[in-house]
Scaffold this motif. Structure first.
Motif, PDB file in Angstrom:
ATOM      1  N   LEU A  57     -48.742 -16.589   9.380  1.00 21.53           N
ATOM      2  CA  LEU A  57     -48.771 -15.270  10.009  1.00 21.53           C
ATOM      3  C   LEU A  57     -47.728 -15.240  11.113  1.00 21.53           C
ATOM      4  CD1 LEU A  57     -52.615 -14.619  10.508  1.00 21.53           C
ATOM      5  CD2 LEU A  57     -51.127 -13.497   8.833  1.00 21.53           C
ATOM      6  N   THR A  58     -47.052 -14.120  11.253  1.00 18.25           N
ATOM      7  CA  THR A  58     -46.117 -13.931  12.358  1.00 18.25           C
ATOM      8  C   THR A  58     -46.462 -12.646  13.083  1.00 18.25           C
ATOM      9  OG1 THR A  58     -44.335 -15.093  11.208  1.00 18.25           O
ATOM     10  CG2 THR A  58     -43.708 -13.650  13.029  1.00 18.25           C
ATOM     11  N   ALA A  59     -46.781 -12.753  14.363  1.00 14.98           N
ATOM     12  CA  ALA A  59     -47.022 -11.573  15.195  1.00 14.98           C
ATOM     13  C   ALA A  59     -45.680 -11.030  15.655  1.00 14.98           C
ATOM     14  CB  ALA A  59     -47.896 -11.940  16.396  1.00 14.98           C
ATOM     15  N   LYS A  60     -45.425  -9.747  15.372  1.00 15.81           N
ATOM     16  CA  LYS A  60     -44.105  -9.202  15.658  1.00 15.81           C
ATOM     17  C   LYS A  60     -44.199  -7.741  16.083  1.00 15.81           C
ATOM     18  CE  LYS A  60     -42.602 -10.035  11.481  1.00 15.81           C
ATOM     19  NZ  LYS A  60     -41.754 -10.052  10.242  1.00 15.81           N
ATOM     20  N   GLN A  61     -43.109  -7.228  16.618  1.00 20.62           N
ATOM     21  CA  GLN A  61     -42.985  -5.819  16.955  1.00 20.62           C
ATOM     22  C   GLN A  61     -42.489  -5.035  15.740  1.00 20.62           C
ATOM     23  OE1 GLN A  61     -41.445  -5.246  21.264  1.00 20.62           O
ATOM     24  NE2 GLN A  61     -40.366  -7.062  20.507  1.00 20.62           N
ATOM     25  N   PHE A  77     -49.030  -8.254  12.187  1.00 26.13           N
ATOM     26  CA  PHE A  77     -48.843  -9.590  11.621  1.00 26.13           C
ATOM     27  C   PHE A  77     -48.103  -9.446  10.289  1.00 26.13           C
ATOM     28  CE2 PHE A  77     -52.733 -10.245  14.194  1.00 26.13           C
ATOM     29  CZ  PHE A  77     -52.330 -11.327  14.962  1.00 26.13           C
ATOM     30  N   ASP A  78     -46.941 -10.043  10.198  1.00 27.03           N
ATOM     31  CA  ASP A  78     -46.119  -9.993   8.975  1.00 27.03           C
ATOM     32  C   ASP A  78     -45.694  -8.575   8.623  1.00 27.03           C
ATOM     33  OD1 ASP A  78     -46.608 -12.670   8.921  1.00 27.03           O
ATOM     34  OD2 ASP A  78     -47.785 -12.678   7.086  1.00 27.03           O
ATOM     35  N   ALA A  95     -55.624 -23.924   6.810  1.00 29.78           N
ATOM     36  CA  ALA A  95     -54.794 -23.965   8.006  1.00 29.78           C
ATOM     37  C   ALA A  95     -54.020 -22.661   8.065  1.00 29.78           C
ATOM     38  CB  ALA A  95     -53.842 -25.154   7.987  1.00 29.78           C
ATOM     39  N   VAL A  96     -53.744 -22.193   9.278  1.00 30.68           N
ATOM     40  CA  VAL A  96     -52.955 -20.979   9.456  1.00 30.68           C
ATOM     41  C   VAL A  96     -51.834 -21.281  10.446  1.00 30.68           C
ATOM     42  CG1 VAL A  96     -52.974 -18.512   9.917  1.00 30.68           C
ATOM     43  CG2 VAL A  96     -55.073 -19.632   9.147  1.00 30.68           C
ATOM     44  N   GLU A  97     -50.616 -21.131  10.002  1.00 35.35           N
ATOM     45  CA  GLU A  97     -49.458 -21.335  10.876  1.00 35.35           C
ATOM     46  C   GLU A  97     -49.100 -19.985  11.493  1.00 35.35           C
ATOM     47  OE1 GLU A  97     -47.606 -25.015   8.210  1.00 35.35           O
ATOM     48  OE2 GLU A  97     -46.731 -23.001   8.066  1.00 35.35           O
TER      49      GLU A  97
END
Length: 495
Positions: A57-61, A77-78, A95-97
């Protein structure tokens, strides 16, 4: 400060009461046309490495189009807003990266999940900008609809409000006869309300209103005026109140629904109800029956908030449609909902006669038991393997809810009476009607860690951010708590 805000809010609503505000609302919701197809969050991709299922997951604007012709700045997220649905089986190692591509620290809390405290994603596990955090645990709890969202100290409300949230579904071995094809007859519905400024940007009210920002635009999965085409006789809606303050009473005007699950999983049997009340953070799974060519709308009705000071100023009188369901001319046959027990059911059962400790919690102003959150203070020490009874009371005529990390609890009684049938299932979050005592039965299995705490708090996120939260650790028998890492508290006057 808090007391002045409460008195100011009460004063304003009393003035409105004197003007004949019964049946009216100061927080109305805008009527929508329901012309936008419901966006269904995708199932998150994963890979299996050495027996561990790994998600990223990537937290982004980003920017989202909620209002016609306007791009609203959001977080996701994504993607630009919300996040994908994670899914795993009981017994799987996961696992969550999580990468933080935001310009400030955040965290990701696995709401409703039983897992080690250091993997919980609370305020002690903040992720600095540019860093990646990799929690890992074994899923060991019944099938349920859980969710994930930020939990950074003092700013959880803003991070969730901007759009950081998603579902986490757990499957198990229970034999079930329920709609189960994700995105077809098994649909996540994240209900949220938003307030926009004159430029079409998200706005958090800072006017002392209770229980926080109540937006005039309600959306489902980030879709305003959403509709969904249905191709089966029954559809399963996994409802999540992803709002920061508003409580909903969800149902239909023209049919009853089968309530099949609450926060922690399936009920003992389907329960026919007209509607279900969900405070922020609560979930419910419902099954809706349709006929060919049918059109109906999921609606939030005026909600019973209990003995609050002025329901019309706290969303209690608001009524509005949330999602339109459009049945096809021909529908695939779907059997009525039913299920049997999981092989894990005997071990999952809670035993009230095994209670070793009873604790009491009173929520008042922005405190629990008279104290505001301090990250360097452990408030409760729990012994691993113990069954406990937590007696929780909301002492003021304001909406509050109560969420406990790590465990799913059973509501044993409300003011010494059995809970209503819709609250008989496992829960991790419960709305607290003012001046009523809720007895919550829970057991603390696994993961002793005297230095890393879990949280308990009000899930009205403004209240949480302003200090209505405490910490507990789970320890081996006879062990004391260790001092957690130094953190920021909520000191100061409460006048």
């Amino acid at each position: 400060m808090i007391r002045r805000r409460l008195l100011a809010a009460l004063g304003s609503v009393l003035v409105l009461s004197g003007c004949g505000a019964v049946g009216l609302s100061v927080t109305p919701v805008t009527v929508q046309d329901f012309t936008n197809e419901l966006v269904v969050p995708p199932l998150a991709e994963s890979r299996v490495v050495d027996g561990t299922r790994i998600f990223t997951l990537t937290a982004k604007q980003g920017r989202s189009r909620f209002l016609p012709g306007t791009d609203t700045r959001t977080w996701g997220f994504d993607g630009a807003h919300l996040g994908p649905t994670l899914r795993a089986e009981r017994g799987e190692r996961v696992a969550v990266e999580v990468t933080n591509a935001l310009p400030e620290p955040t965290s990701v809390h696995w709401h409703g999940m039983h897992l080690p405290a250091r993997m919980d994603g609370g305020p002690h596990q903040e992720i600095p900008p540019g860093d990646t955090w990799r929690p890992e645990w074994t899923v060991d709890q019944p099938a349920a609809t859980l969710w994930y969202h930020p939990h950074p100290h003092g700013v959880s409300e803003e991070h969730v409000y901007r759009g950081l949230a998603g579902m986490f579904l757990i499957d198990d071995d229970a034999p079930v006869q329920l709609p189960h094809t994700y995105g077809v007859d098994d649909i996540p519905v994240i209900v949220q309300d938003k307030l926009f400024d004159t430029a079409g940007q998200l706005e958090l009210a800072d006017d002392g209103s209770e229980p926080g920002t109540l937006g005039n635009v309600v959306m489902a999965n980030g879709t305003v005026g959403a509709y969904r085409d249905v191709t089966t006789e029954r559809v399963r809606l996994r409802l999540l109140n992803g709002s920061t303050a508003r409580t909903y009473s969800l149902g239909f005007t023209d049919r009853r629904i089968d309530l099949v699950a609450t926060d922690g999983g399936l009920l003992d049997a389907p329960l026919s109800v007209e509607r279900v009340r969900l405070a922020p953070g609560e979930r419910a799974e419902i099954v809706v029956a349709l006929t060919p060519g049918d059109t109906t709308r999921l609606r939030s009705f005026p909600v019973d908030l209990g003995d609050v000071a002025a329901p019309f100023a706290m969303g209690g009188n608001d009524a509005f449609d949330v999602l339109e369901l459009r049945a096809a001319p021909e529908l695939a046959s779907t059997p009525p909902p039913s299920w049997g027990p999981s092989a894990h059911a005997p071990n999952d059962a809670l035993d009230e006669t095994a209670v070793a400790t009873t604790r009491t919690f009173e929520l008042q102003e922005r405190t629990i038991n008279g104290q505001r959150m301090d990250m360097s203070r452990i408030d409760e020490v729990v012994t691993i393997g113990h069954t406990e009874m937590w007696e929780v009371r909301n002492a003021l005529p304001m909406p509050h809810s109560f969420h406990v990390h790590d465990v799913q609890f059973a509501i044993v009684s409300i003011d010494a009476s059995p809970p209503p049938p819709d609250l008989a299932g496992r829960k991790d979050t419960v709305y607290l009607e003012p001046n009523r005592t809720y007895r919550l039965l829970m057991r603390f299995d696994d993961y002793p860690d005297p230095a890393t705490p879990y949280m308990y708090h009000c899930h009205m996120l403004l209240h949480e951010d302003e200090g209505m939260m405490g910490q507990f650790v789970v320890v081996l028998p006879g062990m004391p708590a260790a001092a957690p890492a130094p953190g920021v508290g909520h000191g100061g006057h409460h006048d």
